[in-house]
Enzyme design. Structure first.
Site, PDB file in Angstrom:
ATOM      1  N   CYS A   1       5.176   3.287   6.029  1.00 49.20           N
ATOM      2  CA  CYS A   1       4.064   2.918   6.750  1.00 49.20           C
ATOM      3  C   CYS A   1       3.334   3.910   7.128  1.00 49.20           C
ATOM      4  O   CYS A   1       3.616   4.944   7.559  1.00 49.20           O
ATOM      5  CB  CYS A   1       4.656   2.307   8.041  1.00 49.20           C
ATOM      6  N   LEU A   2       1.898   3.784   6.874  1.00 52.27           N
ATOM      7  CA  LEU A   2       0.916   4.670   7.116  1.00 52.27           C
ATOM      8  C   LEU A   2       1.056   5.154   8.787  1.00 52.27           C
ATOM      9  O   LEU A   2       0.551   6.095   8.953  1.00 52.27           O
ATOM     10  CB  LEU A   2      -0.436   4.521   6.905  1.00 52.27           C
TER      11      LEU A   2
ATOM     12  N   HIS B   1       5.104  -7.193   5.576  1.00 52.93           N
ATOM     13  CA  HIS B   1       5.060  -6.079   6.122  1.00 52.93           C
ATOM     14  C   HIS B   1       3.594  -5.808   6.875  1.00 52.93           C
ATOM     15  O   HIS B   1       3.546  -5.646   8.091  1.00 52.93           O
ATOM     16  CB  HIS B   1       5.138  -4.654   5.366  1.00 52.93           C
ATOM     17  N   GLU B   2       2.605  -6.251   6.299  1.00 53.94           N
ATOM     18  CA  GLU B   2       1.234  -6.335   6.856  1.00 53.94           C
ATOM     19  C   GLU B   2       0.808  -7.207   7.804  1.00 53.94           C
ATOM     20  O   GLU B   2       0.450  -7.184   8.958  1.00 53.94           O
ATOM     21  CB  GLU B   2       0.043  -6.224   5.660  1.00 53.94           C
TER      22      GLU B   2
ATOM     23  N   GLN C   1      -4.122  -1.030  12.280  1.00 56.03           N
ATOM     24  CA  GLN C   1      -3.637   0.474  12.053  1.00 56.03           C
ATOM     25  C   GLN C   1      -4.906   1.313  12.049  1.00 56.03           C
ATOM     26  O   GLN C   1      -4.861   2.394  11.985  1.00 56.03           O
ATOM     27  CB  GLN C   1      -3.028   0.522  10.603  1.00 56.03           C
TER      28      GLN C   1
ATOM     29  N   GLY D   1      -1.059  -1.110   1.063  1.00 54.27           N
ATOM     30  CA  GLY D   1      -1.503  -2.283   2.157  1.00 54.27           C
ATOM     31  C   GLY D   1      -1.849  -1.709   3.548  1.00 54.27           C
ATOM     32  O   GLY D   1      -1.362  -0.293   3.881  1.00 54.27           O
TER      33      GLY D   1
ATOM     34  N   HIS E   1       2.505  -6.384  11.072  1.00 55.01           N
ATOM     35  CA  HIS E   1       1.348  -5.553  11.956  1.00 55.01           C
ATOM     36  C   HIS E   1       0.516  -6.544  12.812  1.00 55.01           C
ATOM     37  O   HIS E   1       0.339  -6.079  13.824  1.00 55.01           O
ATOM     38  CB  HIS E   1       0.634  -4.800  10.853  1.00 55.01           C
TER      39      HIS E   1
END
Ligand SMILES: [Zn+2]
Length: 198
Positions: free
Chosen positions: A118-119, A160-161, A72, A67, A164
């Protein structure tokens, strides 16, 4: 409702234009303050939007990750790409979902714990408790209204996304002690390489 702008313009895709020139975007990480930005709704879906979504998807696949939210890659608009197909089966065909202005309509009372990463918080993983299932409404890359009901990994990924897009990170859902430890670690690292601290 934050997810849906009063007016939305959808331009039809010019044939195949989105297949050219996909490029990888740079992922921002802690302690970059941009990650705390609340993203604004997308008001126009055109070829530029679709090209950006394709770039996001490519960036997500290369990372690799299941994702990615637009913030991000430093773009504060409410857009997300997700593909959980290979999480369960390495040989699975890609099955991407593009979500524009996603909104959680319903969350289950039942909760579940999954390990998240998470990236934007590289190499840190922790168990997070969230609602086990959610129903999400969004616009797809053609501007069509869609609804999806999900549990398991997809439910985690959606939550999660979408977090963000409100400037929320999964570490915010851990104890204050754990969260502060992570923020301290990344701020320290950033100072060493000369980035501003969070
Ligand atoms: Zn993330």
């Amino acid at each position: 409702m934050i997810g849906f702008p009063a007016k939305l313009t959808v331009d039809p895709a010019r044939s195949l234009s989105y297949l050219t020139g996909v490029s990888k975007l740079e992922i921002i990480t802690l302690p970059d303050r941009k990650l705390r930005t609340a993203s604004t709704p997308v008001e126009r879906i055109d070829d530029e939007t679709r090209r950006f979504l394709d770039d996001m998807l490519e960036t997500m696949y290369e990372a690799p990750s299941i994702g990615l939210a637009a913030i991000q890659v430093g773009v504060p608009r409410r857009m997300v790409t997700i593909d959980v197909a290979r999480r369960e089966d390495e040989d699975a065909e890609p099955d991407p979902i593009f979500l524009i202005n996603p909104e959680i309509l319903w969350s289950s009372d039942e909760r579940a714990v999954h390990e998240e990463g998470c990236l934007s918080i590289p190499e840190y993983y922790a168990e997070v408790e969230r609602p086990a299932a959610v129903r999400v409404r969004y616009l797809d890359r053609d501007g069509k209204l869609q609804e999806i009901e999900a549990d398991s990994v997809l439910a985690v990924c959606l939550q999660h996304e979408i977090d963000h897009l409100d400037g929320t990170l999964f570490i915010d859902r851990l104890s204050k002690l754990k969260r502060d430890m992570v923020i301290k670690k990344f701020s320290k690292q950033a100072k060493i390489i000369g980035k501003p601290a969070l």
